[in-house]
Design an enzyme around this catalytic site. Sequence first.
Site, PDB file in Angstrom:
ATOM      1  N   HIS A   1       0.117 -15.500  36.376  1.00 21.68           N
ATOM      2  CA  HIS A   1       0.406 -14.232  35.696  1.00 21.68           C
ATOM      3  C   HIS A   1      -0.293 -14.301  34.339  1.00 21.68           C
ATOM      4  CE1 HIS A   1       2.723 -10.557  35.635  1.00 21.68           C
ATOM      5  NE2 HIS A   1       3.214 -10.844  34.440  1.00 21.68           N
ATOM      6  N   LYS A   3       1.623  -1.730  35.683  1.00 18.48           N
ATOM      7  CA  LYS A   3       1.283  -2.084  34.301  1.00 18.48           C
ATOM      8  C   LYS A   3       0.219  -3.166  34.356  1.00 18.48           C
ATOM      9  CE  LYS A   3       3.967  -4.667  30.804  1.00 18.48           C
ATOM     10  NZ  LYS A   3       5.146  -4.544  29.921  1.00 18.48           N
ATOM     11  N   LYS A  32      -1.950  -6.039  32.440  1.00 20.27           N
ATOM     12  CA  LYS A  32      -1.922  -6.874  31.241  1.00 20.27           C
ATOM     13  C   LYS A  32      -3.371  -7.083  30.805  1.00 20.27           C
ATOM     14  CE  LYS A  32       1.504  -8.476  30.033  1.00 20.27           C
ATOM     15  NZ  LYS A  32       2.698  -7.963  29.304  1.00 20.27           N
ATOM     16  N   ASP A  85      -0.613  -3.108  28.848  1.00 16.79           N
ATOM     17  CA  ASP A  85       0.088  -3.849  27.796  1.00 16.79           C
ATOM     18  C   ASP A  85      -0.912  -4.814  27.172  1.00 16.79           C
ATOM     19  OD1 ASP A  85       1.812  -5.122  26.120  1.00 16.79           O
ATOM     20  OD2 ASP A  85       3.160  -5.884  27.675  1.00 16.79           O
ATOM     21  N   GLU A 144       0.847  -0.006  25.646  1.00 15.36           N
ATOM     22  CA  GLU A 144       1.933  -0.821  25.075  1.00 15.36           C
ATOM     23  C   GLU A 144       1.398  -1.820  24.060  1.00 15.36           C
ATOM     24  OE1 GLU A 144       4.426  -2.480  28.116  1.00 15.36           O
ATOM     25  OE2 GLU A 144       5.318  -3.968  26.784  1.00 15.36           O
ATOM     26  N   ASP A 177       6.602  -2.750  21.764  1.00 15.04           N
ATOM     27  CA  ASP A 177       7.364  -3.803  22.447  1.00 15.04           C
ATOM     28  C   ASP A 177       7.691  -4.899  21.436  1.00 15.04           C
ATOM     29  OD1 ASP A 177       8.535  -5.659  24.053  1.00 15.04           O
ATOM     30  OD2 ASP A 177       6.821  -6.049  25.336  1.00 15.04           O
ATOM     31  N   LYS A 228      14.663  -4.593  25.429  1.00 19.52           N
ATOM     32  CA  LYS A 228      14.897  -5.846  26.167  1.00 19.52           C
ATOM     33  C   LYS A 228      16.164  -6.474  25.615  1.00 19.52           C
ATOM     34  CE  LYS A 228       9.984  -6.689  26.927  1.00 19.52           C
ATOM     35  NZ  LYS A 228       8.819  -7.563  26.874  1.00 19.52           N
ATOM     36  N   GLU A 259      10.813  -2.108  33.984  1.00 24.81           N
ATOM     37  CA  GLU A 259       9.904  -3.119  34.544  1.00 24.81           C
ATOM     38  C   GLU A 259      10.723  -4.357  34.952  1.00 24.81           C
ATOM     39  OE1 GLU A 259       7.165  -4.089  31.341  1.00 24.81           O
ATOM     40  OE2 GLU A 259       8.747  -5.085  30.196  1.00 24.81           O
TER      41      GLU A 259
HETATM   42  C1  MUC Z   1       5.675  -7.870  27.953  1.00 23.18           C
HETATM   43  O1  MUC Z   1       5.125  -8.094  26.910  1.00 23.18           O
HETATM   44  O2  MUC Z   1       5.986  -6.728  28.194  1.00 23.18           O
HETATM   45  C2  MUC Z   1       6.652  -7.682  30.858  1.00 23.18           C
HETATM   46  C3  MUC Z   1       6.009  -7.529  32.021  1.00 23.18           C
HETATM   47  C4  MUC Z   1       5.043  -8.514  32.103  1.00 23.18           C
HETATM   48  O3  MUC Z   1       4.247  -8.711  33.010  1.00 23.18           O
HETATM   49  O4  MUC Z   1       5.072  -9.255  31.028  1.00 23.18           O
HETATM   50  C5  MUC Z   1       6.153  -8.853  30.247  1.00 23.18           C
HETATM   51  C6  MUC Z   1       5.974  -9.021  28.840  1.00 23.18           C
HETATM   52 MG    MG Z   2       5.017  -5.931  26.435  1.00 28.40          MG
END
Ligand code: MUC
Ligand code: MG
Length: 374
Positions: free
Chosen positions: A22, A167, A169, A198, A224, A249, A273, A327
């Site tokens: 990941h 989403k 990254k 994000d 994000e 976030d 969160k 999420e």
């Molecule tokens: C984040 O920063 O949002 C949430 C989903 C993901 O893949 O990583 C997290 C962290």
């Molecule tokens: Mg995030």
Amino acid sequence: MPTPTIVSIETLLVDLPTIRAHQLAMTVMQKQTLVIVRLRASDGIEGLGEATTIGGLAYGEESPEGMKLAIDTYLAPALVGQDAGNVNAALHRLDKVARGNRCAKSALETALLDAQGKRLGVPVSALLGGHVRDALPVLWTLASGDTARDIDEAQALLAAGRHDTFKLKIGRRAIADDVRHVASIKTALGERARVTVDVNQAWNEADAAGAIARLEAAGVDLIEQPIARENRAGMARLAARFVVPIMADEAVATPEDALELARLGAADVLALKIAKSGGLHGVLRCAAVGDAAGMALYGGTMLEGSIGSVASAHAFRALPTMAWGTELFGPLLLKDDIVANPPRYEDFAMHVPAGPGLGLMLDEDKLAFYSRKG
Ligand code: MUC
Ligand code: MG
């Protein structure tokens, strides 16, 4: 009936492998470490809690090992002997013993609420005033690092009816590569799926402005945390400049953060969160400030396993507005589970188990197998 008191609090570090690498801007995860809390009360009831971080210390200021140390050394001793049913008094005590340490406090609050729910025969959301929705919309994060693999993963999940929002990254590679990656995925999925990104604070403001313009043109729905959490003025400038919403976030943990972001107009959406906010009550306070300021809400994850994800779900289910869904896919990213009845994911939503407290049953064999020894 005598008031039940807290008898013991045990913490375990549990290492669970992820189903694939990941990749985030700041780290690559191959496993997740859960800090599991087992809180036992004098009436024989046990409450479960969980805390995580993302990539050890790469994401925030608390590590799993640090959380365990803080709980074992400072927080648990402050709770043992106290009224097990008085969650507010327990949280107040914790805030007097330790500043910050919100992930660790969230795990303890979860365990207290789980135990109290079991004691009263009601789900955790009932202790928060009741739930407004049964199931929660849940997205999936595409983060394999490979565009073709991400497209295949998204197509399969769409076809299975599991997720229709993805989403991505980004922030790890050059901006041109990231934009190409995102645009390819959006083109492949078209109108069938929403795509969000994000950046995990990876860009400076000028780079962010250029990248967001291109991502907006590519049809991305939400951006994000594009820049450093401390640069709230920069976030306000980006939020004013673009139509695509900007989500905070890392920049929002407490109600005070939410208030300041609202004052500056620095975010259109807040990622909530429980871990960032010190627990379920804390996250609801944050949500209330955001909601009052007209910011949209989103149920975020610290990539928790089933215990932390279900705890988060109980809080998010209590919220009247949750415009961007959640999420809470953490359990699906892990190869195995330490509970026997994990949440169900179908019809693009997460369904929490019925039953008192969190409604979860530990699988003791799996817990023993994955717990860190020594
Ligand atoms: C984040 O920063 O949002 C949430 C989903 C993901 O893949 O990583 C997290 C962290
Ligand atoms: Mg995030």
